[in-house]
Scaffold this motif. Structure first.
Motif, PDB file in Angstrom:
ATOM      1  N   SER A  83     158.980  34.252 -25.747  1.00  0.00           N
ATOM      2  CA  SER A  83     159.814  34.146 -26.941  1.00  0.00           C
ATOM      3  C   SER A  83     158.945  34.352 -28.175  1.00  0.00           C
ATOM      4  CB  SER A  83     160.480  32.776 -27.004  1.00  0.00           C
ATOM      5  OG  SER A  83     161.294  32.689 -28.154  1.00  0.00           O
ATOM      6  N   TYR A  84     159.272  35.413 -28.930  1.00  0.00           N
ATOM      7  CA  TYR A  84     158.561  35.630 -30.188  1.00  0.00           C
ATOM      8  C   TYR A  84     158.801  34.455 -31.117  1.00  0.00           C
ATOM      9  CZ  TYR A  84     157.635  40.542 -29.073  1.00  0.00           C
ATOM     10  OH  TYR A  84     157.182  41.696 -28.510  1.00  0.00           O
ATOM     11  N   ARG A  85     157.813  34.174 -31.954  1.00  0.00           N
ATOM     12  CA  ARG A  85     157.925  33.108 -32.943  1.00  0.00           C
ATOM     13  C   ARG A  85     158.411  33.632 -34.290  1.00  0.00           C
ATOM     14  NH1 ARG A  85     152.306  29.802 -31.788  1.00  0.00           N
ATOM     15  NH2 ARG A  85     153.065  28.750 -29.915  1.00  0.00           N
ATOM     16  N   PHE A  86     158.902  34.857 -34.318  1.00  0.00           N
ATOM     17  CA  PHE A  86     159.327  35.463 -35.572  1.00  0.00           C
ATOM     18  C   PHE A  86     160.465  36.443 -35.319  1.00  0.00           C
ATOM     19  CE2 PHE A  86     156.367  38.378 -33.661  1.00  0.00           C
ATOM     20  CZ  PHE A  86     156.866  39.647 -33.960  1.00  0.00           C
ATOM     21  N   GLU A  87     161.191  36.731 -36.382  1.00  0.00           N
ATOM     22  CA  GLU A  87     162.180  37.800 -36.386  1.00  0.00           C
ATOM     23  C   GLU A  87     161.676  38.863 -37.336  1.00  0.00           C
ATOM     24  OE1 GLU A  87     164.915  38.364 -34.559  1.00  0.00           O
ATOM     25  OE2 GLU A  87     164.321  36.569 -33.443  1.00  0.00           O
ATOM     26  N   ARG A 113     150.763  31.399 -27.275  1.00  0.00           N
ATOM     27  CA  ARG A 113     150.160  32.726 -27.355  1.00  0.00           C
ATOM     28  C   ARG A 113     149.956  33.168 -28.805  1.00  0.00           C
ATOM     29  NH1 ARG A 113     147.730  33.004 -22.841  1.00  0.00           N
ATOM     30  NH2 ARG A 113     149.015  33.174 -20.992  1.00  0.00           N
ATOM     31  N   GLY A 114     150.086  32.247 -29.757  1.00  0.00           N
ATOM     32  CA  GLY A 114     149.877  32.569 -31.170  1.00  0.00           C
ATOM     33  C   GLY A 114     151.096  33.209 -31.795  1.00  0.00           C
ATOM     34  N   PHE A 115     151.471  34.381 -31.340  1.00  0.00           N
ATOM     35  CA  PHE A 115     152.625  35.094 -31.888  1.00  0.00           C
ATOM     36  C   PHE A 115     153.882  34.870 -31.057  1.00  0.00           C
ATOM     37  CE2 PHE A 115     150.637  37.908 -28.874  1.00  0.00           C
ATOM     38  CZ  PHE A 115     151.675  38.528 -28.215  1.00  0.00           C
ATOM     39  N   MET A 116     153.709  34.236 -29.889  1.00  0.00           N
ATOM     40  CA  MET A 116     154.858  33.959 -29.018  1.00  0.00           C
ATOM     41  C   MET A 116     154.546  32.754 -28.139  1.00  0.00           C
ATOM     42  SD  MET A 116     154.698  36.968 -26.171  1.00  0.00           S
ATOM     43  CE  MET A 116     153.609  36.813 -24.752  1.00  0.00           C
ATOM     44  N   ASP A 117     155.574  32.239 -27.507  1.00  0.00           N
ATOM     45  CA  ASP A 117     155.445  31.170 -26.525  1.00  0.00           C
ATOM     46  C   ASP A 117     155.787  31.757 -25.164  1.00  0.00           C
ATOM     47  OD1 ASP A 117     154.955  28.795 -28.261  1.00  0.00           O
ATOM     48  OD2 ASP A 117     156.875  29.414 -29.103  1.00  0.00           O
ATOM     49  N   GLN A 129     164.079  31.352 -29.076  1.00  0.00           N
ATOM     50  CA  GLN A 129     163.353  30.083 -29.126  1.00  0.00           C
ATOM     51  C   GLN A 129     164.229  28.946 -28.615  1.00  0.00           C
ATOM     52  OE1 GLN A 129     160.013  28.774 -30.683  1.00  0.00           O
ATOM     53  NE2 GLN A 129     159.690  30.650 -29.500  1.00  0.00           N
ATOM     54  N   ALA A 130     165.526  28.970 -28.925  1.00  0.00           N
ATOM     55  CA  ALA A 130     166.434  27.914 -28.460  1.00  0.00           C
ATOM     56  C   ALA A 130     166.452  27.858 -26.934  1.00  0.00           C
ATOM     57  CB  ALA A 130     167.843  28.143 -29.002  1.00  0.00           C
ATOM     58  N   THR A 131     166.502  29.009 -26.296  1.00  0.00           N
ATOM     59  CA  THR A 131     166.505  29.055 -24.833  1.00  0.00           C
ATOM     60  C   THR A 131     165.130  28.720 -24.274  1.00  0.00           C
ATOM     61  OG1 THR A 131     168.285  30.687 -24.794  1.00  0.00           O
ATOM     62  CG2 THR A 131     166.897  30.553 -22.831  1.00  0.00           C
ATOM     63  N   PHE A 132     164.070  29.237 -24.929  1.00  0.00           N
ATOM     64  CA  PHE A 132     162.719  29.021 -24.407  1.00  0.00           C
ATOM     65  C   PHE A 132     162.445  27.544 -24.150  1.00  0.00           C
ATOM     66  CE2 PHE A 132     158.272  27.997 -24.699  1.00  0.00           C
ATOM     67  CZ  PHE A 132     157.737  28.858 -23.758  1.00  0.00           C
TER      68      PHE A 132
END
Length: 193
Positions: free
Chosen positions: A133-137, A113-117, A90-93
Motif C-alpha cells: 500500500s502506497y503511503r501517498f496519492e 518500506r518508506g514509501f509504502m507498507d 491504506q484502509a485495507t492494508f
C-alpha cells in the motif's frame, strides 16, 4: 534497431493445483473476482482460470485436477519469480494481518518500506505474496511512478539512504508546481497567518 515499447502488464499466468484451490485463494482470500474459465488451449488436460486483481488486468491460473496443493516454498533461484505484489488502500492494508490471522496464515506483519507498507505471506502453493500500500496519492494527472522518480531524485540529491515520507511530500509539491498553473509569480512557501 528499435525498442518494443511496453505499455503495462497484460496478465500474469501461474501454474496452480486443482481448480477449487485456485478459486478459494484468489477469490476467497484475495477478493479477486473469478471472471473467465476455459480449457488451456495449449494443454487439454489443464483448465485456465482468469481473475481480476482490480485494475482490469488479469491473473490467470493453469489448473489440473490431479495436482494437489503443495505449500513447500517456491524456489527463488536466479531467473525465477521472487514474489507477486498486489496493491491495496491504506484502509485495507491495516486489516490484512488480522484477516490472515483469522485463517491461520503465517505472515511477516507490517513492514515499513518508506514509501509504502508491505506484508508478506505464502499462497497455498508456496508462492510469496506481498500486499502493498502506497503511503501517498499522486497529484491529479500524475501516476505513482511520476512521484517515485521525483522522490528518488530528491533522495539522491540529499544523500539519503532510501525514499521516505519527506521525499514523497516534496516530490508531490514539485509535480504540482510543474503541472498546475498559477497566476502568482512567486509560488514559494509563506507564513500565511
Amino acid at each position: 534497431m528499435r525498442k518494443i515499447q511496453i505499455q503495462g502488464v497484460h496478465h500474469i499466468t501461474l501454474n496452480g493445483a486443482d481448480r477449487q484451490t485456485s478459486i478459494d485463494f484468489w477469490e476467497g482470500v484475495l477478493g479477486m473476482p473469478f471472471i473467465f474459465d476455459q480449457p488451456n488451449l495449449d494443454d487439454p488436460n489443464q483448465g485456465h482460470l482468469y481473475f481480476d486483481p482490480g485494475d482490469g488486468r488479469l491473473i490467470t491460473i493453469f489448473t489440473n485436477e490431479e495436482r494437489k496443493p503443495d505449500a513447500a516454498h517456491v524456489p527463488e533461484a536466479i531467473g525465477s519469480l521472487h514474489h507477486l505484489a498486489f496493491n491495496v488502500s491504506q484502509a485495507t492494508f491495516w486489516q490484512v494481518a488480522g484477516r490472515l490471522d483469522a485463517r491461520g496464515v503465517k505472515h511477516s506483519g507490517p513492514v515499513d518500506r518508506g514509501f509504502m507498507d508491505s506484508i508478506y505471506f505464502r499462497d497455498p502453493l508456496g508462492l510469496r505474496i506481498e500486499i502493498a500500500s502506497y503511503r501517498f496519492e499522486p497529484p491529479e494527472g500524475c501516476r505513482h511512478a511520476d512521484v517515485m522518480i521525483e522522490a528518488h531524485r530528491i533522495r539522491v540529491a540529499r544523500g539519503d539512504h532510501h525514499i521516505d515520507r519527506e521525499h514523497l511530500a516534496d516530490a508531490i509539491e514539485l509535480l504540482v508546481e510543474r503541472r498546475q498553473q498559477s497566476l502568482s509569480t512567486d509560488r514559494g512557501a509563506r507564513v500565511g497567518y
